[in-house]
Write a protein that holds these residues in place. Structure first.
Motif, mmCIF file in Angstrom:
data_model
loop_
_atom_site.group_PDB
_atom_site.id
_atom_site.type_symbol
_atom_site.label_atom_id
_atom_site.label_comp_id
_atom_site.label_asym_id
_atom_site.label_seq_id
_atom_site.Cartn_x
_atom_site.Cartn_y
_atom_site.Cartn_z
ATOM 1 N N THR A 49 18.929 -25.325 10.180
ATOM 2 C CA THR A 49 17.952 -24.874 9.187
ATOM 3 C C THR A 49 18.651 -23.915 8.230
ATOM 4 N N PHE A 50 18.014 -23.643 7.104
ATOM 5 C CA PHE A 50 18.547 -22.607 6.221
ATOM 6 C C PHE A 50 17.465 -21.575 5.952
ATOM 7 N N VAL A 51 17.891 -20.344 5.705
ATOM 8 C CA VAL A 51 16.970 -19.218 5.556
ATOM 9 C C VAL A 51 17.204 -18.520 4.216
ATOM 10 N N ARG A 95 7.877 -25.902 -3.361
ATOM 11 C CA ARG A 95 7.124 -27.151 -3.536
ATOM 12 C C ARG A 95 8.056 -28.357 -3.578
ATOM 13 N N GLN A 96 9.215 -28.185 -4.219
ATOM 14 C CA GLN A 96 10.202 -29.266 -4.262
ATOM 15 C C GLN A 96 10.722 -29.589 -2.861
ATOM 16 N N GLY A 100 10.269 -33.471 2.298
ATOM 17 C CA GLY A 100 10.043 -33.480 3.735
ATOM 18 C C GLY A 100 10.522 -32.253 4.485
ATOM 19 N N PHE A 101 10.901 -31.205 3.779
ATOM 20 C CA PHE A 101 11.273 -29.961 4.458
ATOM 21 C C PHE A 101 10.000 -29.282 4.983
ATOM 22 N N ARG A 102 10.136 -28.569 6.076
ATOM 23 C CA ARG A 102 8.997 -27.837 6.640
ATOM 24 C C ARG A 102 9.421 -26.406 6.967
ATOM 25 N N LYS A 103 8.493 -25.513 6.801
ATOM 26 C CA LYS A 103 8.737 -24.097 7.095
ATOM 27 C C LYS A 103 8.600 -23.911 8.607
ATOM 28 N N VAL A 104 9.640 -23.384 9.237
ATOM 29 C CA VAL A 104 9.661 -23.317 10.703
ATOM 30 C C VAL A 104 9.404 -21.919 11.250
ATOM 31 N N ALA A 105 9.268 -20.934 10.379
ATOM 32 C CA ALA A 105 9.007 -19.563 10.850
ATOM 33 C C ALA A 105 7.957 -18.926 9.960
ATOM 34 N N THR A 106 7.076 -18.155 10.580
ATOM 35 C CA THR A 106 6.025 -17.494 9.803
ATOM 36 C C THR A 106 6.485 -16.149 9.251
ATOM 37 N N SER A 107 7.493 -15.581 9.881
ATOM 38 C CA SER A 107 7.925 -14.240 9.490
ATOM 39 C C SER A 107 9.002 -14.246 8.411
ATOM 40 N N ARG A 108 9.555 -15.423 8.102
ATOM 41 C CA ARG A 108 10.592 -15.502 7.071
ATOM 42 C C ARG A 108 10.626 -16.903 6.467
ATOM 43 N N TRP A 109 11.346 -17.024 5.346
ATOM 44 C CA TRP A 109 11.424 -18.293 4.621
ATOM 45 C C TRP A 109 12.541 -19.146 5.203
ATOM 46 N N GLU A 110 12.247 -19.807 6.316
ATOM 47 C CA GLU A 110 13.222 -20.667 6.989
ATOM 48 C C GLU A 110 12.734 -22.118 6.925
ATOM 49 N N PHE A 111 13.614 -23.009 6.443
ATOM 50 C CA PHE A 111 13.228 -24.400 6.206
ATOM 51 C C PHE A 111 14.105 -25.365 6.983
ATOM 52 N N CYS A 112 13.489 -26.494 7.352
ATOM 53 C CA CYS A 112 14.195 -27.464 8.184
ATOM 54 C C CYS A 112 13.934 -28.890 7.703
ATOM 55 N N ASN A 113 15.005 -29.693 7.725
ATOM 56 C CA ASN A 113 14.914 -31.140 7.535
ATOM 57 C C ASN A 113 15.991 -31.751 8.420
ATOM 58 N N ASP A 114 15.603 -32.750 9.191
ATOM 59 C CA ASP A 114 16.540 -33.329 10.164
ATOM 60 C C ASP A 114 17.825 -33.830 9.524
ATOM 61 N N ARG A 115 17.799 -34.138 8.234
ATOM 62 C CA ARG A 115 18.971 -34.677 7.545
ATOM 63 C C ARG A 115 19.671 -33.635 6.665
ATOM 64 N N PHE A 116 19.235 -32.405 6.755
ATOM 65 C CA PHE A 116 19.833 -31.324 5.974
ATOM 66 C C PHE A 116 20.490 -30.362 6.953
#
Length: 203
Positions: free
Chosen positions: A48-50, A76-77, A82-98
């Motif tokens: 993931t990236f933060v 929004r982009q 297909g990215f999803r936010k994986v943490a409520t306390s910070r801006w962390e995003f995940c995509n299985d291919r990223f």
């Protein structure tokens, strides 16, 4: 078997020769750049990236590769790919291919269809608005009931207090009335006795 092998090689060639969408490529460059790790970086395992500092990210980094500095538009982009936010306390995003070190996987990420992206958000605000309205009405009704009850309690206390004062005043008035009657009776008796004495002297 040979035909399937050729087909697999062809698909692999097509996948590798396909250019990733510019948005994904630019985002990957921002995350991969070690000089910006204090603003945006991979997580520990690179899955993931933060965005550690959203304000600085939007102000300083977005304009270098994108035509805007709007963090909300960037998020929004991400959602459209297909990215999803994986943490409520910070801006962390995940995509299985990223993933870190696997830039070639970006070609496998596809942009969602516009109608699919718009369909879900239109439902959520309606539900949220309805739920908020219900909660507001409930809170308003509860507050109104509580306020009405408190008013009745205060009014009851006030009436009890006034009743006590009136009762005390009535008791005082009764006592004064008795004293006045006793005084009149005493005065009347004294006057009668004086008449009788006068009559005796005259007789």
């Amino acid at each position: 078997m040979e035909g399937e092998s050729d087909k697999g090689l062809l698909l692999e060639y097509v996948r590798k020769s396909t250019t990733p969408p510019p948005f994904l490529l630019k985002t990957y460059m921002l995350v991969e750049d070690p000089t910006t790790n204090d603003v945006v970086s991979w997580n520990e395992d690179g899955t993931t990236f933060v965005v550690l500092q959203p304000v600085e990210f939007a102000r300083d980094l977005l304009p270098t590769l994108f035509k805007h500095s709007n963090f909300s538009s960037f998020v929004r982009q991400l959602n459209t790919y297909g990215f999803r936010k994986v943490a409520t306390s910070r801006w962390e995003f995940c995509n299985d291919r990223f993933r870190k070190g696997e830039k070639e996987l970006l070609c496998d990420i596809r942009r969602r269809k516009t109608w699919a992206c718009k369909q879900q958000p239109t439902i959520a605000p309606i539900q949220a608005t309805t739920q908020n309205s219900i909660h507001e009405d409930h809170r308003s009704s509860s507050a109104s009931s509580s306020s009405g009850y408190a008013t009745l309690v205060d009014e009851n206390k006030r009436l009890k207090k006034e009743n006590g004062v009136l009762s005390s005043e009535l008791t005082i008035m009764k006592r004064k009335c008795r004293e006045l009657l006793d005084l009149v009776a005493k005065y009347t008796n004294t006057k009668e006795e004086g008449k009788m004495r006068d009559q005796c002297y005259l007789g």
